[in-house]
Design a protein around this motif. Structure first.
Motif, short mmCIF file in Angstrom:
data_model
loop_
_atom_site.label_atom_id
_atom_site.label_comp_id
_atom_site.label_asym_id
_atom_site.label_seq_id
_atom_site.Cartn_x
_atom_site.Cartn_y
_atom_site.Cartn_z
N GLY A 1 0.82 -1.22 0.00
CA GLY A 1 0.00 0.00 0.00
C GLY A 1 0.84 1.26 0.00
O GLY A 1 0.75 2.09 -0.92
N LEU B 1 -5.41 -6.61 -13.16
CA LEU B 1 -5.54 -7.50 -12.00
C LEU B 1 -6.17 -8.83 -12.37
O LEU B 1 -5.88 -9.85 -11.74
N LEU C 1 -0.09 -13.47 -5.70
CA LEU C 1 -1.27 -12.99 -4.99
C LEU C 1 -2.39 -14.02 -4.96
O LEU C 1 -3.29 -13.93 -4.14
N ARG D 1 -9.96 -9.99 -4.88
CA ARG D 1 -10.27 -9.10 -3.76
C ARG D 1 -9.84 -7.67 -4.11
O ARG D 1 -10.58 -6.71 -3.89
N TRP D 2 -8.65 -7.54 -4.68
CA TRP D 2 -8.19 -6.20 -5.08
C TRP D 2 -9.06 -5.63 -6.20
O TRP D 2 -9.38 -4.45 -6.21
N HIS D 3 -9.42 -6.50 -7.12
CA HIS D 3 -10.26 -6.10 -8.25
C HIS D 3 -11.58 -5.53 -7.70
O HIS D 3 -12.04 -4.47 -8.13
N ARG E 1 -12.12 -4.47 -4.56
CA ARG E 1 -11.88 -3.32 -3.69
C ARG E 1 -11.69 -2.06 -4.53
O ARG E 1 -12.10 -0.97 -4.15
N LEU E 2 -11.06 -2.23 -5.68
CA LEU E 2 -10.77 -1.08 -6.53
C LEU E 2 -12.01 -0.63 -7.31
O LEU E 2 -12.15 0.55 -7.64
#
Lengths: 153, 463
Positions: A4, B90, B101, B108-110, B112-113
């Motif tokens: 981050g 991603l 990852l 999860r990042w996909h 979250r973004l």
């Protein structure tokens, strides 16, 4: 490695780098975006935003006048005209300011076309350039006002 | 370990003797630094994108009518588009990122973004409509028509925007839950079309690109290479692998109530690098099923020429698996997932499986090196539901580990006894596989017991 903070730090670095690069001493001629353009050869007459020169000189003398700044939605344009008797010798843009780059580019494409049409027709009664209707209308309106000031029909 | 093979019972194939049998290739070790580099590059890119919108602006423009809204509109549009690009990356299935990852990490990042690009792009549309309306001294409503009709590529971008908004709406959690997973998934791929439709207006109209051939070039290359990655890894590689290995169903075997193993045979499986604990997206090429791919773990390391997946039949799709005929062709995507022995940070491990999560644990056990002293905990609501338990017992015995079976209704099995079952759990890597709820509870418990985040690895099974 915490990803981050790394992402944030590199975002900041990228931002600073681009801004620093841009404000470095040698700006490219393309950078800078829309600005005010002024006509090149200053003829022997008054310049400025609105007042026109109406001299009682002999017929055959070069007279010029700057039309009022016309607001046209995507910018402001004012046109300068030079006449000899009743003949339109030259039309240039006295000032041009646009809201954004695309309109600037559009205007810069339309202006030479308008100029040659006006010189060919010897009047402000020419049709608008397609795709640049607002620009053309403002250009021709400013031109007509300048011609009126010079008492050229 | 003869009892651990899962060869089909009534196979017509003549299998070569065990000694000459090729072994499957282990999956490659992940390279976390590659992801760190990618994060730095993507961060720099975001900064540069923001910087571009700032430097494209002059004071005169900012002070013109609608100038501020014009600037903010371009900046939000550019930043939103850039973040959309990151979202595409991603899920582009690039193996290097995938191995570090894992797919659930990436998704999860996909997710979250996801709210960011869509909010920024909505802001872009609203702000620019208002800005142009103000500059043109027109009503905003009327201005929409002018923008769409008279500006190049804005019509396409508007269609793209409508698609984006529709996808965003159906992706809102409460609405998405009402739609069948496969339908939603197929619909949300329209995002690719939306992004393609809106590409042109960015470089034709964007203040950072008009009259700036260099930024145009860089932006174009950026999107072209992203598209290249998607085409290569999301579409190309799965097709190549499916054709190369020509998998087909050999046998469907009942493992327990509602649980079936599908054993497939394929060519050149020794060349397919898989780590125990990874999964594939499976596409069974029969009418009604070919269009949907579903993630299932391998329930054992490949044993060329065979692969085995084990599935609990709750969904329509999983239930249909039980009726698969031998000879059914299969297309695969994968292997995906970071739930592998490579994720290990410490010497010793504890593996905790709830229900069908046992499949990944079963395959992972095979990959564990000596000295990992595995403690395996299987959780099921009844003894019948303990599928693959005998295989697990055997693997644990070979590795001199321990096996605990926690059987019974949920109310009777308490997770706080984990510390009694595995007293040194704090010093182990903990692998958890099971339903979302199961994984969430175990992760909370072991975190509480002092296992650091980087030593907890999990795989969620959605049913």
């Amino acid at each position: 490695m915490k990803r981050g903070p790394v992402a944030l730090a590199s975002t900041a670095a990228g931002l600073v780098a681009v801004i620093a690069l841009h404000s470095s001493p040698s700006p490219s001629p393309l950078a800078g975006g829309p600005t005010t353009t002024t006509s090149s050869p200053p003829p022997p007459s008054s310049t400025g935003s609105s007042p026109a020169t109406t001299t009682t000189a002999l017929p055959g003398a070069l007279l010029s006048a700057v039309g009022p700044s016309e607001q046209y939605g995507y910018g402001v344009i004012s046109v300068k005209v030079t006449v000899k008797g009743h003949r339109i010798m030259d039309v240039t843009v006295a000032s041009l300011q646009t809201a954004e780059s695309y309109s600037q580019q559009l205007a810069q494409q339309a202006i030479p076309m308008l100029q040659s049409e006006v010189l060919a027709a010897q009047s402000a009664h020419v049709s608008a350039i397609s795709g640049a209707t607002y620009t053309s209308e403002a250009y021709l309106y400013s031109l007509q006002s300048a011609l009126d000031r010079l008492h050229v029909s | 370990m003869a009892s651990l093979t899962f060869e089909p019972v009534q196979s017509g194939r003549q299998v070569a003797s065990r000694r000459r049998r090729p072994v499957s290739r282990p999956g490659p070790a992940p390279r976390p630094w590659a992801v760190d580099v990618a994060v730095i590059i993507l961060g720099l890119g975001l900064g540069a994108t923001l910087g571009l919108s700032v430097t494209a602006e002059s004071w005169a423009q900012l002070h013109a009518a609608g100038g501020l809204a014009m600037f903010l509109g371009s900046a939000t549009g550019l930043a939103g588009t850039y973040l959309a690009l990151v979202m595409v990356l991603l899920v582009s299935r690039v193996p290097v990122v995938e191995h570090v990852l894992g797919q659930d990490g990436l998704l999860r990042w996909h997710r979250r973004l996801a709210p960011w690009p869509i909010s920024l792009i909505v802001a872009h549309v609203v702000l620019l409509t208002l800005a142009y309306a103000e500059a043109a001294r027109q009503g905003a409503w009327h201005e929409i028509g002018t923008l769409v009709r008279s500006f190049p590529d804005v019509l396409e971008a508007t269609i793209g925007f409508a698609l984006m908004v529709s996808v965003a709406i159906v992706s809102v959690r409460s609405i998405r839950r009402r739609i069948r997973r496969e339908r939603w998934w197929a619909f949300h791929l329209l995002m690719y079309l939306a992004l393609a439709l809106s590409f042109a207006h960015v470089i034709v109209l964007g203040p950072s690109f008009v009259g700036h051939p260099l930024t145009r070039l860089v932006w174009g290359l950026l999107w072209l290479s992203t598209a290249g990655l998607v085409v290569t890894y999301r579409f190309g590689l799965p097709i190549v692998r499916s054709v190369r290995h020509r998998l087909e169903v050999v046998e469907v075997r009942q493992e327990g109530p509602g649980v079936v193993s599908v054993i497939c045979a394929g060519r050149r499986l020794e060349r397919l690098a898989v780590s125990g604990g990874q999964f594939f997206e499976w596409r069974f090429l029969v009418p009604g099923m070919w269009w949907q791919a579903h993630p299932f773990s391998l329930s054992a390391r490949p044993s060329p020429p065979y692969l085995r997946l084990t599935v609990k039949g709750l969904g329509d799709f999983s239930a249909a698996l039980a009726r698969l005929q031998p000879g059914t062709r299969i297309a695969i995507e994968g292997p995906y997932g970071a739930f592998t022995t490579h994720a290990r940070r410490r010497q010793k491990v504890a593996l905790i499986a709830g229900g069908i999560g046992v499949t990944a644990v079963r395959a992972l056990l095979e990959d564990l090196p000596r000295g990992t002293d595995p403690v395996v905990i299987l959780r099921a609501s009844s003894a019948d539901d303990l599928v693959l338990a005998s295989e697990i017992a055997e693997l644990v015995r070979h590795r001199k580990g321990r096996l605990h079976e926690l059987v019974g209704p949920r109310s009777l099995v308490r997770f706080d006894q984990l510390n009694d079952l595995v007293p040194d759990i704090r010093h182990r890597d903990v692998y958890v596989a099971g339903s979302e709820e199961f994984v969430r509870r175990i992760v909370a418990t072991v975190s509480h017991l002092g296992v650091p985040k980087e030593a907890i690895h999990h795989e969620v099974y959605a049913l």
